[in-house]
Design a protein around this motif. Structure first.
Motif, short mmCIF file in Angstrom:
data_model
loop_
_atom_site.label_atom_id
_atom_site.label_comp_id
_atom_site.label_asym_id
_atom_site.label_seq_id
_atom_site.Cartn_x
_atom_site.Cartn_y
_atom_site.Cartn_z
N ARG A 271 1.00 3.91 -3.15
CA ARG A 271 0.64 5.32 -2.94
C ARG A 271 1.79 6.24 -3.35
O ARG A 271 1.58 7.28 -3.99
CB ARG A 271 0.28 5.55 -1.48
CG ARG A 271 -0.14 6.99 -1.19
CD ARG A 271 -0.48 7.18 0.27
NE ARG A 271 -0.73 8.59 0.55
CZ ARG A 271 -0.91 9.09 1.78
NH1 ARG A 271 -0.88 8.29 2.84
NH2 ARG A 271 -1.12 10.39 1.94
N GLU B 25 0.83 -1.21 0.00
CA GLU B 25 0.00 0.00 0.00
C GLU B 25 0.86 1.26 0.00
O GLU B 25 0.57 2.23 -0.71
CB GLU B 25 -0.94 0.01 1.22
CG GLU B 25 -2.05 -1.03 1.16
CD GLU B 25 -1.58 -2.45 1.43
OE1 GLU B 25 -0.47 -2.63 2.01
OE2 GLU B 25 -2.32 -3.39 1.07
N GLU B 26 1.93 1.26 0.80
CA GLU B 26 2.82 2.43 0.85
C GLU B 26 3.52 2.64 -0.50
O GLU B 26 3.60 3.77 -1.00
CB GLU B 26 3.87 2.22 1.94
CG GLU B 26 3.32 2.27 3.35
CD GLU B 26 4.32 1.79 4.37
OE1 GLU B 26 4.27 2.24 5.52
OE2 GLU B 26 5.19 0.94 4.01
N GLN C 124 1.94 6.31 -7.18
CA GLN C 124 0.81 6.97 -7.83
C GLN C 124 0.66 8.44 -7.43
O GLN C 124 0.33 9.29 -8.26
CB GLN C 124 -0.49 6.23 -7.52
CG GLN C 124 -0.60 4.86 -8.16
CD GLN C 124 -1.92 4.18 -7.86
OE1 GLN C 124 -2.48 4.35 -6.77
NE2 GLN C 124 -2.43 3.42 -8.81
N GLU C 125 0.89 8.74 -6.16
CA GLU C 125 0.58 10.07 -5.65
C GLU C 125 1.80 10.89 -5.23
O GLU C 125 1.69 12.10 -5.02
CB GLU C 125 -0.36 9.95 -4.44
CG GLU C 125 -1.65 9.20 -4.73
CD GLU C 125 -2.48 8.99 -3.47
OE1 GLU C 125 -2.22 9.68 -2.46
OE2 GLU C 125 -3.38 8.11 -3.49
#
Length: 359
Positions: free
Chosen positions: A37, A33-34, A40-41
């Motif tokens: 993210r 998840e890290e 992507q962000e």
């Protein structure tokens, strides 16, 4: 501004950046998840700066290259991958196969050679003995040359046609003079894409099995990712984390090469290919996640020389080498540069404030 100061400023403004920076600089790895993210962000400059810090912690200002030559011994292949514009079907016009002696003469024409990179295709017209003889003859004629040859896909094929286990095939090749395997054929570790784009080629589980077998036999390998086509961000992150886990197990991977998809000359030519932004972000996230890989390569043959030079500031530390001849990308993109001199590579590295290191 120094990279550490840049990271401090990002950390002051954003809790996520602070947590990511602290985790990476303390030697920990990101979870799925890290990593997703961040990919992507995450701010583009933050991502590149963090990757460069990881790179400099490993290699300082050193950037590596070698005097090498590519030998693509055949373009006859039956796997019919949709992203490949290089292969020819058996009997198709334009197909070729080099004889062993032709390859030896080609290598003799290259002065100061340190490494040869040998890959081809799944060619049903070639016997198992051809491959063993090729390695043996190269070693006999060039005792000190590093021989990096045959992808895991080709090793699987050799196991099939010889009816020998992969371990035996690799042992025989090593005894003949093989030093290491290149990283091609990994593509994307995704069953979805395997079925859609290259169903005749081995899947990622088999690719990893062969790579790990090579590692256990003392044969280091590279690893690749082909990106910028139909893969998702999630599949890219999964690919990288899977490789990191495998490296923790065997410690046999030498270099990771993110390969930017070339859209010309293949069945996916309707796609635009990855942007420069996508390429640099992927190289950066690769360096951040694969901190247990010694090297991340800016493969200038696929990236182009100018973008590959920038990639050296975005986490990559290896500029590959002189290459001299590389038919796979050349067959798909006619304007591709396929040769750089030692002097030009060193100039490109020095321009970014790096120290060229020939290996």
């Amino acid at each position: 501004m120094e990279s550490s100061l840049v990271l401090e400023k990002y950390a002051e403004k954003n809790r996520f950046y602070r947590e990511i920076t602290e985790k990476i600089l303390s030697g920990k790895t990101l979870n799925f998840e890290e990593a997703l993210r961040l990919y992507q962000e995450g701010d583009f400059y933050f991502l590149g700066t963090l990757a460069n810090v990881v790179k400099e912690n490993l290699h300082q200002k050193r950037y590596y290259y070698t005097i090498n030559r590519h030998i693509n011994y055949t373009n006859v292949c039956t796997t019919n991958c949709k992203f490949c514009g290089y292969h020819k079907k058996p009997g198709e016009k334009g197909g070729y196969t080099y004889q062993v002696e032709e390859i030896i003469e080609t290598l003799k024409s290259t002065p100061e050679l340190k490494e040869v990179h040998i890959v081809g295709g799944v060619n049903p017209e070639l016997p198992y003995e051809y491959y063993v003889e090729l390695i043996r003859k190269v070693r006999e004629n060039f005792p000190s040359l590093r021989i990096r040859a045959f992808t895991c896909v080709e090793i699987d094929w050799l196991s099939k046609i010889s009816k020998k286990p992969v371990e035996e095939v690799l042992t025989e090749l090593k005894q003949a003079g093989l030093n290491s395997l290149p990283g091609g054929g990994a593509e994307v570790f995704s069953e979805r894409l395997h079925k859609e784009l290259y169903p005749k080629k081995i899947g990622y589980q088999r690719w990893l099995e062969i790579a790990k077998t090579a590692h256990r036999l003392g044969i280091p390998t590279n690893a690749t990712l082909l990106f910028g086509h139909l893969e998702t961000d999630e599949e890219i992150i999964n690919h990288l984390l899977t490789l990191r886990e495998a490296q923790e197990e065997t410690k046999g991977f030498y270099c990771f090469i993110p390969l930017a998809f070339i859209p010309e000359g293949n069945e996916l030519s309707y796609l635009p290919g990855p942007s420069a932004l996508k390429i640099l972000k992927t190289i950066a996230i690769s360096r951040i996640i694969l901190s247990n890989f010694p090297h991340i390569k800016a493969y200038w043959v696929f990236l182009g020389v100018k973008l590959a030079q920038i990639a050296l500031l975005w986490g990559a530390d290896h500029f590959h080498g002189t290459v001299i001849e590389e038919k796979i990308s050349q067959s798909m993109r006619k304007d591709t540069v396929v040769h750089l001199s030692k002097e030009e590579i060193e100039r490109l590295i020095q321009e970014i404030g790096g120290e060229p290191v020939e290996i």
